[in-house]
Design a protein around this motif. Sequence first.
Motif, PDB file in Angstrom:
ATOM      1  N   GLU A   1       0.832  -1.205   0.000  1.00 29.16           N
ATOM      2  CA  GLU A   1       0.000   0.000   0.000  1.00 29.16           C
ATOM      3  C   GLU A   1       0.865   1.253   0.000  1.00 29.16           C
ATOM      4  O   GLU A   1       0.577   2.228  -0.691  1.00 29.16           O
ATOM      5  CB  GLU A   1      -0.924   0.001   1.217  1.00 29.16           C
TER       6      GLU A   1
ATOM      7  N   THR B   1       3.202   9.132   5.475  1.00 26.85           N
ATOM      8  CA  THR B   1       2.326   8.006   5.161  1.00 26.85           C
ATOM      9  C   THR B   1       2.816   6.709   5.784  1.00 26.85           C
ATOM     10  O   THR B   1       2.073   5.735   5.869  1.00 26.85           O
ATOM     11  CB  THR B   1       2.243   7.803   3.644  1.00 26.85           C
TER      12      THR B   1
ATOM     13  N   GLN C   1       2.498   1.764  -3.462  1.00 23.10           N
ATOM     14  CA  GLN C   1       1.504   2.184  -4.448  1.00 23.10           C
ATOM     15  C   GLN C   1       1.073   3.642  -4.257  1.00 23.10           C
ATOM     16  O   GLN C   1       0.624   4.293  -5.190  1.00 23.10           O
ATOM     17  CB  GLN C   1       0.282   1.271  -4.378  1.00 23.10           C
ATOM     18  N   SER C   2       1.229   4.136  -3.041  1.00 22.58           N
ATOM     19  CA  SER C   2       0.823   5.517  -2.766  1.00 22.58           C
ATOM     20  C   SER C   2       1.870   6.535  -3.178  1.00 22.58           C
ATOM     21  O   SER C   2       1.597   7.728  -3.231  1.00 22.58           O
ATOM     22  CB  SER C   2       0.523   5.672  -1.265  1.00 22.58           C
TER      23      SER C   2
END
Length: 379
Positions: free
Chosen positions: A255, A275, A258-259
């Motif tokens: 995740e 993040t 991908q961010s």
Amino acid sequence: MSTTAFSLLDPRLQKEIYRMGWTHLRPIQEQAIRLILRGQNHLLICAQTAGGKTEAAFLPVLSQVAALPKPSVQALYISPLKALINDQSNRLEQLSEGLKVPVHRWHGDVSNAQKRRFRQTPSGILMITPESLESNFINYGSQMAGIYEHLEFVVVDELHSFLEDVRGIHLKSLLSRLLTAIGRKPRFIGLSATLSDTLAAQRFLSPDNPEQVDCIADPAPRREIQLAIKTYLRRPRSRTETTLEPRLAPGTALELVQSLDAEAFAGETPLNQETAPQLAPVPVEEQARKEEELDEIAEDIFRHCKDSTNLVFINDKATIETLAVGLRERVQAAKLPVDPFCVHHGSLSKELREEAENKLKTAGNATAICSGTLELGID
């Protein structure tokens, strides 16, 4: 048995084949018998691993050598690896038992006493590495003509490993010197499991006349190879270079990656952005970090390989030994009755390497953690 090819073999060899329980010859073996015993050309034999290439070459070679025994080496077998010589010598000794054709080995693990006896009464088949063949020229140059005076065949195993390679150029030079020393031209037989350029192999075996090299290939369908790739996430360094960021769970790591966009990757530490999960760094030395990562790999090897036979190739000897320790600890913790793991690399003693080779061939389940010493031709 195909009477056409089988009947061409020496009757004593036919008897050995029956004694060993063979019910038929493979197609490449039948073709090789006819081409070697009825023809005069060199020969290239291509077949997958465990496809019967060694027997395809040596069934007719043994028949011819046994029919006309001479007081010198009559067949020279050249292999890129000592382990392959050890493996193949056992198979040749079985075939030649009733023919009274001696099978000799010459490499770094063979005793000086054995080598001295061979030099005094050379005969039959000699199995050797390119490096040992060169040492023969250096140490016994004046004896080479006598040792190989009646040489009829040169068999080069794993030929593909020598093509377009420095070691292959070295081998071609050694063979040229050998032919000059003995003043004769033996027939060349190349064995290869994987070969994309047949013409290059023909030129290796017969540089002046590649068209004089016959080629036969195993008509059997290719076996399916299944490939799986597993990756291990290494913990990123923190800015202080003295700690490691905590390992992320695979889902969290995916995740996070991908961010990220191109601007995030342009930064110094993109994985330390807001993040990322805010977990406390873990102090750790570099060696401890490596051991932790290898411990995870050792766990995977133990779980997937303990009940089957495998070769696990590692790039360096220190890593091999570290993984071996981790596997041994797991075998003891699981209280397995027999340790299915062994180690094989060039720095081990002859006894330990041969013990690992025998374990792979005879044990029901055996996994070798090894370097390139077991890379070629171990069936």
